[in-house]
Design an enzyme around this catalytic site. Structure first.
Site, PDB file in Angstrom:
ATOM      1  N   TYR A 137       7.911  -9.357  -6.072  1.00 42.70           N
ATOM      2  CA  TYR A 137       7.089  -8.285  -5.624  1.00 42.70           C
ATOM      3  C   TYR A 137       6.273  -7.165  -6.182  1.00 42.70           C
ATOM      4  O   TYR A 137       5.105  -7.102  -6.099  1.00 42.70           O
ATOM      5  CB  TYR A 137       8.042  -7.367  -4.174  1.00 42.70           C
TER       6      TYR A 137
ATOM      7  N   LYS B 242      -2.387  -9.495   9.980  1.00 41.05           N
ATOM      8  CA  LYS B 242      -2.347 -10.891  10.413  1.00 41.05           C
ATOM      9  C   LYS B 242      -0.993 -11.139  11.318  1.00 41.05           C
ATOM     10  O   LYS B 242      -0.659 -12.154  11.824  1.00 41.05           O
ATOM     11  CB  LYS B 242      -1.697 -11.502   9.125  1.00 41.05           C
ATOM     12  N   LEU B 243      -0.303 -10.252  11.373  1.00 46.67           N
ATOM     13  CA  LEU B 243       1.008 -10.013  12.273  1.00 46.67           C
ATOM     14  C   LEU B 243       2.031 -11.220  11.896  1.00 46.67           C
ATOM     15  O   LEU B 243       2.142 -12.259  12.501  1.00 46.67           O
ATOM     16  CB  LEU B 243       0.609 -10.393  13.961  1.00 46.67           C
TER      17      LEU B 243
ATOM     18  N   ARG C   8      21.596  -8.111  -6.121  1.00 42.81           N
ATOM     19  CA  ARG C   8      20.291  -8.681  -6.202  1.00 42.81           C
ATOM     20  C   ARG C   8      20.024  -8.928  -7.651  1.00 42.81           C
ATOM     21  O   ARG C   8      20.060  -8.311  -8.439  1.00 42.81           O
ATOM     22  CB  ARG C   8      19.356  -7.471  -5.587  1.00 42.81           C
TER      23      ARG C   8
ATOM     24  N   SER D  70       3.592  -8.672  -8.003  1.00 40.51           N
ATOM     25  CA  SER D  70       2.275  -8.984  -7.196  1.00 40.51           C
ATOM     26  C   SER D  70       1.681  -7.610  -7.096  1.00 40.51           C
ATOM     27  O   SER D  70       0.265  -7.672  -6.803  1.00 40.51           O
ATOM     28  CB  SER D  70       2.475  -9.700  -6.055  1.00 40.51           C
ATOM     29  N   LYS D  71       2.274  -6.560  -6.770  1.00 40.91           N
ATOM     30  CA  LYS D  71       1.522  -5.212  -6.361  1.00 40.91           C
ATOM     31  C   LYS D  71       0.887  -4.766  -7.837  1.00 40.91           C
ATOM     32  O   LYS D  71      -0.108  -4.150  -7.510  1.00 40.91           O
ATOM     33  CB  LYS D  71       2.734  -4.246  -5.930  1.00 40.91           C
TER      34      LYS D  71
ATOM     35  N   THR E  11       3.130   0.578  -4.743  1.00 37.26           N
ATOM     36  CA  THR E  11       4.596   1.297  -5.081  1.00 37.26           C
ATOM     37  C   THR E  11       4.831   1.731  -6.158  1.00 37.26           C
ATOM     38  O   THR E  11       4.229   1.436  -7.279  1.00 37.26           O
ATOM     39  CB  THR E  11       5.429  -0.046  -4.567  1.00 37.26           C
ATOM     40  N   ASP E  12       5.837   2.368  -6.278  1.00 34.59           N
ATOM     41  CA  ASP E  12       6.411   2.887  -7.790  1.00 34.59           C
ATOM     42  C   ASP E  12       6.989   1.870  -8.467  1.00 34.59           C
ATOM     43  O   ASP E  12       7.262   1.963  -9.684  1.00 34.59           O
ATOM     44  CB  ASP E  12       7.274   4.343  -7.556  1.00 34.59           C
ATOM     45  N   GLU E  13       7.542   0.735  -7.935  1.00 38.81           N
ATOM     46  CA  GLU E  13       8.012  -0.262  -8.235  1.00 38.81           C
ATOM     47  C   GLU E  13       7.280  -1.090  -9.800  1.00 38.81           C
ATOM     48  O   GLU E  13       8.066  -1.664 -10.348  1.00 38.81           O
ATOM     49  CB  GLU E  13       8.430  -1.203  -7.214  1.00 38.81           C
TER      50      GLU E  13
ATOM     51  N   ILE F   5      -6.176 -11.133   5.486  1.00 41.97           N
ATOM     52  CA  ILE F   5      -6.801 -10.379   4.553  1.00 41.97           C
ATOM     53  C   ILE F   5      -7.497 -11.578   3.492  1.00 41.97           C
ATOM     54  O   ILE F   5      -8.222 -11.307   2.654  1.00 41.97           O
ATOM     55  CB  ILE F   5      -6.383  -9.314   3.500  1.00 41.97           C
TER      56      ILE F   5
HETATM   57  P1  NAD Z   1       5.703  -3.738   6.264  1.00 41.48           P
HETATM   58  O1  NAD Z   1       5.960  -5.103   5.677  1.00 41.48           O
HETATM   59  O2  NAD Z   1       6.313  -3.167   7.146  1.00 41.48           O
HETATM   60  O3  NAD Z   1       4.008  -4.148   6.946  1.00 41.48           O
HETATM   61  C1  NAD Z   1       3.283  -4.938   6.234  1.00 41.48           C
HETATM   62  C2  NAD Z   1       1.969  -5.311   7.311  1.00 41.48           C
HETATM   63  O4  NAD Z   1       1.140  -6.118   6.647  1.00 41.48           O
HETATM   64  C3  NAD Z   1       2.437  -6.138   8.445  1.00 41.48           C
HETATM   65  O5  NAD Z   1       2.002  -5.613   9.619  1.00 41.48           O
HETATM   66  C4  NAD Z   1       2.201  -7.361   8.018  1.00 41.48           C
HETATM   67  O6  NAD Z   1       1.562  -8.093   9.539  1.00 41.48           O
HETATM   68  C5  NAD Z   1       0.806  -7.311   7.556  1.00 41.48           C
HETATM   69  N1  NAD Z   1       0.316  -8.562   6.687  1.00 41.48           N
HETATM   70  C6  NAD Z   1       1.044  -9.158   5.797  1.00 41.48           C
HETATM   71  N2  NAD Z   1       0.227 -10.195   5.201  1.00 41.48           N
HETATM   72  C7  NAD Z   1      -0.879 -10.107   5.688  1.00 41.48           C
HETATM   73  C8  NAD Z   1      -2.259 -10.521   5.601  1.00 41.48           C
HETATM   74  N3  NAD Z   1      -2.477 -11.633   4.446  1.00 41.48           N
HETATM   75  N4  NAD Z   1      -3.252 -10.148   6.259  1.00 41.48           N
HETATM   76  C9  NAD Z   1      -3.279  -9.043   7.037  1.00 41.48           C
HETATM   77  N5  NAD Z   1      -2.385  -8.520   7.260  1.00 41.48           N
HETATM   78  C10 NAD Z   1      -0.977  -8.962   6.769  1.00 41.48           C
HETATM   79  O7  NAD Z   1       5.108  -3.041   4.915  1.00 41.48           O
HETATM   80  P2  NAD Z   1       5.274  -1.208   4.759  1.00 41.48           P
HETATM   81  O8  NAD Z   1       6.596  -0.960   4.316  1.00 41.48           O
HETATM   82  O9  NAD Z   1       4.657  -0.724   6.000  1.00 41.48           O
HETATM   83  O10 NAD Z   1       4.236  -1.379   3.390  1.00 41.48           O
HETATM   84  C11 NAD Z   1       2.807  -1.014   3.672  1.00 41.48           C
HETATM   85  C12 NAD Z   1       2.232  -0.975   2.003  1.00 41.48           C
HETATM   86  O11 NAD Z   1       2.896   0.313   1.705  1.00 41.48           O
HETATM   87  C13 NAD Z   1       2.707  -2.208   1.328  1.00 41.48           C
HETATM   88  O12 NAD Z   1       1.377  -2.282   0.453  1.00 41.48           O
HETATM   89  C14 NAD Z   1       3.544  -1.774   0.459  1.00 41.48           C
HETATM   90  O13 NAD Z   1       3.634  -2.399  -0.909  1.00 41.48           O
HETATM   91  C15 NAD Z   1       3.433  -0.248   0.310  1.00 41.48           C
HETATM   92  N6  NAD Z   1       4.612   0.633  -0.126  1.00 41.48           N
HETATM   93  C16 NAD Z   1       5.791   0.478   0.894  1.00 41.48           C
HETATM   94  C17 NAD Z   1       6.758   1.519   0.633  1.00 41.48           C
HETATM   95  C18 NAD Z   1       8.086   1.298   1.564  1.00 41.48           C
HETATM   96  O14 NAD Z   1       9.079   1.982   1.098  1.00 41.48           O
HETATM   97  N7  NAD Z   1       8.126   0.520   2.224  1.00 41.48           N
HETATM   98  C19 NAD Z   1       6.846   2.243  -0.628  1.00 41.48           C
HETATM   99  C20 NAD Z   1       5.720   2.343  -1.202  1.00 41.48           C
HETATM  100  C21 NAD Z   1       4.635   1.451  -1.041  1.00 41.48           C
HETATM  101  P1  TYD Z   2      15.165  -1.909  -0.025  1.00 39.79           P
HETATM  102  O1  TYD Z   2      15.298  -0.981   1.288  1.00 39.79           O
HETATM  103  O2  TYD Z   2      15.173  -3.268  -0.017  1.00 39.79           O
HETATM  104  O3  TYD Z   2      13.794  -1.226  -0.880  1.00 39.79           O
HETATM  105  P2  TYD Z   2      13.682  -1.613  -2.405  1.00 39.79           P
HETATM  106  O4  TYD Z   2      14.397  -2.705  -2.770  1.00 39.79           O
HETATM  107  O5  TYD Z   2      12.114  -1.894  -2.340  1.00 39.79           O
HETATM  108  O6  TYD Z   2      13.830  -0.449  -3.344  1.00 39.79           O
HETATM  109  O7  TYD Z   2      16.481  -1.466  -0.720  1.00 39.79           O
HETATM  110  C1  TYD Z   2      16.543  -0.394  -1.119  1.00 39.79           C
HETATM  111  C2  TYD Z   2      17.755  -0.146  -2.134  1.00 39.79           C
HETATM  112  O8  TYD Z   2      19.175  -0.442  -1.493  1.00 39.79           O
HETATM  113  C3  TYD Z   2      17.942  -1.328  -3.387  1.00 39.79           C
HETATM  114  O9  TYD Z   2      18.528  -0.666  -4.285  1.00 39.79           O
HETATM  115  C4  TYD Z   2      18.458  -2.317  -2.931  1.00 39.79           C
HETATM  116  C5  TYD Z   2      19.633  -1.549  -1.885  1.00 39.79           C
HETATM  117  N1  TYD Z   2      20.012  -2.650  -0.777  1.00 39.79           N
HETATM  118  C6  TYD Z   2      21.290  -2.667  -0.446  1.00 39.79           C
HETATM  119  O10 TYD Z   2      22.282  -2.185  -1.374  1.00 39.79           O
HETATM  120  N2  TYD Z   2      21.794  -3.281   0.562  1.00 39.79           N
HETATM  121  C7  TYD Z   2      20.901  -4.248   1.317  1.00 39.79           C
HETATM  122  O11 TYD Z   2      21.421  -4.690   2.379  1.00 39.79           O
HETATM  123  C8  TYD Z   2      19.545  -3.559   1.211  1.00 39.79           C
HETATM  124  C9  TYD Z   2      18.307  -4.412   2.091  1.00 39.79           C
HETATM  125  C10 TYD Z   2      19.144  -3.155   0.066  1.00 39.79           C
END
Ligand code: NAD
Ligand code: TYD
Length: 359
Positions: free
Chosen positions: A159, A36-37, A296, A162-163, A134-136, A65
């Site tokens: 978050y 969706k960007l 947070r 919803s996951k 995610t593990d969350e 999506i």
């Molecule tokens: P991100 O936020 O960097 O990217 C999300 C992408 O999804 C973006 O390109 C966005 O444009 C697209 N998007 C959002 N809504 C949309 C929609 N309605 N339709 C189509 N595209 C849409 O996320 P990420 O960090 O790359 O995470 C990707 C996946 O991995 C997610 O499902 C997240 O829950 C999961 N995940 C992330 C982490 C992490 O550490 N980042 C860890 C475990 C799992």
């Molecule tokens: P984040 O990268 O947002 O990932 P998640 O919340 O999905 O684990 O945050 C990682 C950890 O860092 C989390 O415990 C929150 C903390 N955090 C800070 O202390 N300062 C910040 O500015 C951010 C973005 C996160």
């Protein structure tokens, strides 16, 4: 796997995954990036892939999506046999400020993808829906213990809730309708192309500009860190060898307190780009920028993954060591100035307009 639809392929992990798959010698198929960007989608993450493969083996569809027609049209037009579903709203802090988009994209969007792929594939063989999660979803740990695939769900932020809901829907489509699904639940990722709202890129970029390094609460919350390419290789392994209907936990086996991470980044920056030579630092050291801020709400204390199942059953393991990979990650953000600049000034959002040939 001939025609893979990657949802959210313009995001952090999705774009790394597309690059990873094209680097695999045994992959000869096509990838259709459906994204969706949103603010998190950045096609600049894939400039090299566009140059090499666009309109031959790589295709981009700007689509939501939640838009059933657009999803159905893509499945049919590109004869999709595999879906790797990354698309999501992914940032906990944003989900606290505004949960609505998280419910729409993460739950409703996943439902639409499931229903559309079920209708499209019917009983065809060799199809797969892989759901990236995610593990969350497992909640928060005390000082001991690990999340296993059998740990009961206990999500605590909009978050993670919803996951969790999306994971349940994916499993329901497997149990009820026999949709060929696999699910992975992964720990915190880091590496190139991560949007600087997440801890690691935010700290690197703020430090380089002499801005405060915000640490929530006492900085003692623990996350299990995995280099993004290791996440990609785990998903690829599941696509090739995973058992249908199964869930696999993926983790770095690399637990760190947030304060440790931030101090590590500061000390590596002193080596790679000394504060004494950085005009933004004005005779401060990087570590002088550390600022403890309000915690947070509902901040999960500790995440830690037991990933023995994917290791034992599928033979996957992490290839990257944290100390080396975090150093490379810092160097990447320093040397990719134009990517950083366009993310900061917002011009990355005009990528498609500037690159008409890819529309
Ligand atoms: P991100 O936020 O960097 O990217 C999300 C992408 O999804 C973006 O390109 C966005 O444009 C697209 N998007 C959002 N809504 C949309 C929609 N309605 N339709 C189509 N595209 C849409 O996320 P990420 O960090 O790359 O995470 C990707 C996946 O991995 C997610 O499902 C997240 O829950 C999961 N995940 C992330 C982490 C992490 O550490 N980042 C860890 C475990 C799992
Ligand atoms: P984040 O990268 O947002 O990932 P998640 O919340 O999905 O684990 O945050 C990682 C950890 O860092 C989390 O415990 C929150 C903390 N955090 C800070 O202390 N300062 C910040 O500015 C951010 C973005 C996160």
């Amino acid at each position: 796997m001939k025609n893979i639809m990657v949802t959210g392929g313009a995001g952090f992990i999705g774009s790394n995954f597309i690059r990873y798959v094209f680097s695999q010698k045994d992959f000869k198929g096509k990838i259709i990036n459906f994204d969706k960007l949103t603010y998190a989608g950045n096609l600049e993450n894939l400039t090299d892939i566009c140059e090499k493969y666009y309109d031959k083996r790589y295709f981009f569809i700007k689509g939501d999506i939640c838009d059933r027609k657009a999803v159905e049209k893509t499945l049919e037009k590109y004869e999709i046999d595999t879906i790797v579903h990354f698309a999501a709203e992914s940032h906990v802090d944003r989900s606290i400020l505004g949960p609505e988009e998280f419910i729409k994209t993460n739950i409703e969007g996943t439902f639409i993808l499931l229903q559309s792929s079920f209708n499209f594939w019917k009983n065809s063989k060799n199809t797969r829906f892989h759901h990236v999660s995610t593990d969350e979803v497992y909640g928060s740990l005390g000082p001991k213990g690990y999340f296993k695939e059998t740990t009961p769900y206990d999500p605590r932020s909009p978050y993670s809730s919803s996951k969790a809901a999306s994971d349940h829907l994916v499993r329901a489509y497997s149990h009820t309708y026999g949709l060929p699904v696999t699910v992975s639940n992964c720990s915190n990722n880091y590496g190139p192309y991560q949007f600087p709202e997440k801890l690691i890129p935010l700290i690197i970029l703020n430090a380089l500009e002499g801005k405060n390094l915000p640490i929530y609460g006492d900085g003692k919350n623990v996350r299990d860190w995995l280099y993004v390419e290791d996440h990609c290789s785990a998903i690829w392994t599941i696509l090739k060898k995973g058992k249908l209907g199964e869930t696999y936990n993926i983790g770095g086996e690399c637990e760190k307190q947030n304060i440790e991470i931030v101090k590590k980044i500061c000390s590596l920056l002193e080596e790679i780009k000394p504060s004494s030579k950085n005009p933004f630092l004005k005779s401060k050291k990087y570590s002088d920028l550390i600022t403890f801020v309000k915690d947070r709400p509902g901040h999960d204390k500790r995440y830690a993954i037991d990933c023995s199942k994917i290791k034992k059953e599928l033979g996957w393991k992490q290839a990257y060591d944290f100390d080396k990979a975090i150093r490379e990650t810092i160097k990447w953000y320093i040397s990719n100035e134009s990517w950083v600049k366009s993310v900061k000034d917002g011009s990355y959002r005009n990528w498609l307009n500037k690159n008409y040939s890819y529309r």
